[in-house]
Structures are given as structure tokens and as C-alpha cells.
Design an enzyme around this catalytic site. Structure first.
Site, short mmCIF file in Angstrom:
data_model
loop_
_atom_site.label_atom_id
_atom_site.label_comp_id
_atom_site.label_asym_id
_atom_site.label_seq_id
_atom_site.Cartn_x
_atom_site.Cartn_y
_atom_site.Cartn_z
N CYS A 326 0.84 -1.20 0.00
CA CYS A 326 0.00 0.00 0.00
C CYS A 326 0.87 1.25 0.00
O CYS A 326 1.85 1.33 0.74
CB CYS A 326 -0.91 0.00 1.23
SG CYS A 326 -2.06 1.38 1.28
N ARG A 422 -12.92 1.35 -4.25
CA ARG A 422 -12.38 1.38 -2.89
C ARG A 422 -11.70 2.71 -2.59
O ARG A 422 -11.61 3.14 -1.45
CB ARG A 422 -11.39 0.22 -2.72
CG ARG A 422 -10.89 0.03 -1.30
CD ARG A 422 -10.02 -1.21 -1.19
NE ARG A 422 -9.80 -1.55 0.20
CZ ARG A 422 -8.80 -1.09 0.92
NH1 ARG A 422 -7.92 -0.27 0.38
NH2 ARG A 422 -8.66 -1.44 2.19
#
Length: 507
Positions: A326, A422
Site C-alpha cells: 500500500c 475502494r
């Protein structure tokens, strides 16, 4: 403060409130716990915990809803070890619902989706299968699919010396088969397979159609695994299975299909969960499907969490930008060190009875110990489980290492398949990457990895003098768990160092 004739009073360790009340953001590696008093064996440590308001897990482990982590096989394996898997939604609503339905219909120990080929398939197709999947034993059915009449079996023994690889499998398949009736227990089916000395035992219905498969190689491997214990089961007696959904209008229909498929709990999957979109989806889900627990997130602070709790969420997913793949903190300048995020969020959520899932930053059993002692009820793992046999995708070799692909749901590759929702990317004209794609090493089976890891976690709790997660919760709030912040040098000292070379094995 001077005491005892002027001697200064030094603290030997600090409570979590002292550590996390400062202006710094800490990761798991920044913190080290102090040992407690041991008066019990590690085996008695109870790691059962709440996933959500109404769901308890024997094992506090959750697989992440990522398209390189959780589909049917992972969901089944996680339930088998006492945890739960959340099926990703980077697919059509129908595909996701089918994954959930298939997972809930499976029985631990059996292959519910064995590879089947038509009689007209060629030996070269089996060669290709072996290169991609690592095995060459297949079932031959009338139409090449499951729930079709079984005609034969092909193993490596049938094709090893076939020079013309364009030969149809109908010419080489074995038709002298040993089968068992669909629904036969694992113990009884195992006995039949062992006695037959065959490599495969198809389970067929009254029409001779394939329903499941039991493999000798799986039996042999399972005999070397730790005992799994009781699986995670829902009120329907079937495996517990979770799924992720987004916050778009179309996700309301997706949620309905998941409920019809038997899903037990859903996660609203957003990189930043403190939004009007998620609050509206929580309200809708709780009203339309009151029997399904809804977990909100992701959040990293108590004020974010409070907004979701106020609209009725049953659990919280905590972590922003702490996953290995991430890049949210780098790209968007938002997030928090995961140890701080877990402590600050759980401190508020636990008071009102909302369980916290620590999502991200889990690289070893020590990180799990820290997450659970800082207030999390369960831990969600992505990279830790990626590369296992149950993770989606095929193995491949690179520089002699057996690997699988692993990517963040914020990577451009994943967003192109639909995960941009998302990151609210479906409401924007441009996609911005908040993750990367890469590879991870083969980790073997979840059925071995998780039980061994949980035993290491139990040893960590034993060293802390804690017999359960609930005991850790009480000790944390009372300040009886002491800890310190580690310098960079202390972190190096706490790991392997000073060697020219070494091999690091998990167990």
C-alpha cells in the site's frame, strides 16, 4: 521526584497510555512489550475473540479481501483453522456470490472443484496443467466439468511414456475406478482411499456425477500438519464465510446476492471509511439485511471510528497505508503508524463493545501479539497469506524460487478490474495508484502456516503472563502491560544480526 534519601524514581517501563499519548505515530516494530509472570503453559492460552458483535472466532485471524489473497479456497482454509476469509469483490456480483456459495458448500479435507477434462482433451493439455498447477492427475467427465458423469482418471503413470502428446486422453485414461458415495465422511473416505492404494478417490452421486475428490497426496501432507481443531461454523452449520462490498449504488444489489448465497458477514471496503458513502451503505445494509453483521472501515483514528459506530456498524477495520503493498501514506499523506492506529481506535471502540480488526502491517507472529495486546480483537492478513497454496493464482519460477503474484487493491492493475471504487476512483476522471504489484514466495498451505503461527502467538501471550485476549484487554486498560519505544539500533539488535549468512525459517 526525589525519594529514599534523594534517589530519583525511574519507571521500569511505560503503560500504553503514556506511550501513545505522545505526538509520535508508532508501528509495531517501534514498540517492544515487557515480559510478565509465567504460571501456566502456552497450550492453555485462549485466543478466541470477537470478529464482530455477533460472531466469535476460535482463531483471531482474517484473510484480506484482495484478489490475490481470498477466493473460495482461502475462505475454506481460513474457516478450517478457526478463522474466516473475506472474498474480494474485484469481479462481477454473480462471480463473487458463487465463490461464497461454493465455499459454504465445501467440506474440509475434500477438493470441491477438482480439475476435469473432456475425453477429447489431449495429453499436451495435461502437460500445460502440470506446468501451471504443479499436478497432472485429472478427472475425465462427459463434458469436462464438475457435476458431469465420471468416465475415467488420468495420472502421470498413464502419460509418462506417451510420445505423441496430441493423443486424446480417452485413449490413455484409467477406467477401473474406485469411488465413494457423495456425502461420505472424511474418515470413511480416507479409509477407502488408503485401502484402494489409488491416488484419487472421486465422490459421486447416484447418477455417477462427480461431486468432490479426495487425494492421497493431500492425506499424506495433512498427516504432517498440526491438528486443526474445530472449524468456524455459522448458525446454519456451514463454514463461516465473509465478503467485501463497496459503497456504490450497484453494491446494494451485490449485497443482496451475497446474502442469498449465505454470506455470514460483510466488510464495507474503502481505503478511507469515514465518508458519507459508507455511512449511507451501513444504514442501508443494517435495515435491508438486519441478520448480517456489517464491518466498516478502514479507519485509523477514534473520531473516524465514532462516525461509523453511530450509524450501527458491528465491527471496525483499522489501518491506513500500513500494508506492504500500500502506498496511501506516500501518495495521499494520510494514515497512521499501525500500532498507534490500533491502540487509539480500539481504546474508544472497545468501551462501546465494537470489535476491531487490525488490518495491515502483519509480517510475523510478534506483530500479531502486539496487535491483540494493543486492543484489536482479530488481525487481517494479506501479504502474510499471499503465496500460500490456497491463495488465487498459479505458481511460477523466477531465479529458482517458486513464487505467486501479489498486488495491492490500490495498484493500477487491480483498479482496472474494479477496485477503484475502494478509493472513490469511480467518481473521478483519473485513477491514481495507491498500491503496487509484485511477487511473494511460496509459503505452503494455510492449514500448516496458521496453526504454527498461532502457537507462536500463544507463546508470546505466555511470556506476557496473559492467558487470553480478554485478559490482555484488562491488563492494557489497567496499565499492567508495560512497554517501551525502541530505537533503530534496538530494533536491529532484536532481529537476526552479526551473521555472514543464515536461513530464517518460520517453524
Amino acid at each position: 521526584m526525589a525519594q529514599n534519601g534523594g534517589a530519583r524514581d525511574y519507571r521500569d517501563g511505560w503503560a500504553a497510555a503514556d506511550i501513545f499519548g505522545r505526538e509520535f505515530s508508532y508501528t509495531y516494530d517501534d514498540i517492544i512489550m515487557h515480559p510478565g509472570y509465567i504460571d501456566f503453559p502456552a497450550d492453555v492460552v485462549d485466543l478466541s475473540s470477537q470478529l464482530s458483535k455477533n460472531i466469535t472466532l476460535r482463531t483471531p485471524c482474517v484473510s484480506s479481501p484482495m484478489d490475490t489473497v481470498t477466493e473460495t479456497s482461502m475462505a475454506v482454509a481460513m474457516a478450517a483453522v478457526g478463522g474466516i476469509g473475506f472474498v474480494h469483490y474485484n469481479n462481477s456480483a454473480e462471480e463473487q456470490a458463487n465463490m461464497v456459495k461454493n465455499a459454504k458448500s465445501q467440506r474440509v479435507g475434500f477438493v470441491s472443484e477438482p480439475v476435469c477434462l473432456r475425453p477429447s482433451a489431449t495429453v499436451s493439455e495435461i502437460d500445460s496443467l502440470k506446468a501451471r498447477k504443479g499436478f497432472s492427475s485429472v478427472l475425465i467427465t462427459e463434458d469436462g466439468t464438475l457435476n458431469s458423469k465420471l468416465l475415467g482418471i488420468v495420472t502421470s503413470r498413464d502419460i509418462d511414456f506417451v510420445s505423441d502428446r496430441k493423443t486424446e486422453v480417452a485413449e490413455v485414461m484409467t477406467t477401473d475406478l474406485v469411488t465413494a458415495t457423495a456425502g461420505t465422511s472424511f474418515e470413511d473416505a480416507s479409509a477407502v482411499l488408503i485401502k484402494s492404494k489409488k491416488s484419487l478417490l472421486p465422490l459421486v452421486d447416484d447418477n455417477g456425477e462427480v461431486v468432490e475428490l479426495l487425494c492421497r497426496t493431500d492425506l499424506k501432507r495433512r498427516s504432517t500438519y498440526p491438528k486443526l481443531g474445530a472449524p468456524s461454523l455459522g448458525k446454519d452449520g456451514k463454514l463461516l464465510v465473509g465478503a467485501a462490498v463497496g459503497t456504490r449504488e450497484s453494491d446494494r444489489q451485490r449485497l443482496g446476492l451475497l446474502v442469498e448465497a449465505g454470506v455470514n458477514v460483510v466488510i464495507l471496503d474503502s481505503a478511507q471509511g469515514n465518508s458519507i458513502y459508507q455511512k449511507e451503505m451501513i444504514s442501508y445494509a443494517k435495515k435491508a439485511h438486519p441478520d448480517i453483521d456489517v464491518i466498516g472501515g478502514n479507519v485509523a483514528s477514534s473520531h473516524q471510528a465514532r462516525n461509523l459506530i453511530e450509524v450501527g456498524v458491528d465491527g471496525l477495520r483499522v489501518g491506513m497505508g500500513s500494508g506492504s503493498i500500500c502506498t496511501t501514506q506516500e501518495v495521499c499523506a494520510v494514515g497512521r503508524g499501525q500500532a498507534t492506529a490500533v491502540y487509539q481506535t480500539a481504546r474508544m471502540a472497545n468501551v462501546v463493545g465494537i470489535p476491531v480488526i487490525a488490518d495491515g502491517g502483519i509480517s510475523n507472529s510478534g506483530h500479531i501479539v502486539k496487535a491483540l495486546t494493543l486492543g484489536a480483537s482479530t488481525v487481517m492478513m494479506g501479504s502474510f497469506l499471499a503465496g500460500t497454496e490456497e491463495a488465487p493464482g498459479d505458481y511460477f519460477y523466477q531465479d529458482g524460487r517458486r513464487l505467486k503474484a501479489y498486488r495491492g487493491m490500490g495498484s493500477l492493475e487491480a483498479q482496472a478490474k474494479g477496485s477503484d471504487t475502494r478509493y472513490l476512483g469511480d467518481k473521478s476522471q483519473m485513477r491514481i495508484a495507491q498500491g503496487v504489484s509484485g511477487t511473494v514466495a511460496d509459503k505452503g498451505s494455510v492449514l500448516r502456516l496458521v496453526p504454527f503461527t498461532m502457537h507462536a502467538v500463544k507463546q508470546g501471550f505466555q511470556d506476557l503472563g496473559l492467558q487470553s485476549i480478554s485478559a490482555a484487554r484488562g491488563a492494557l486498560s489497567c496499565g499492567n502491560i508495560t512497554m517501551e519505544v525502541r530505537t533503530g539500533a534496538a530494533q536491529i539488535e532484536g532481529g537476526v544480526h552479526g551473521l555472514v549468512s543464515y536461513e530464517k525459517k518460520r517453524f
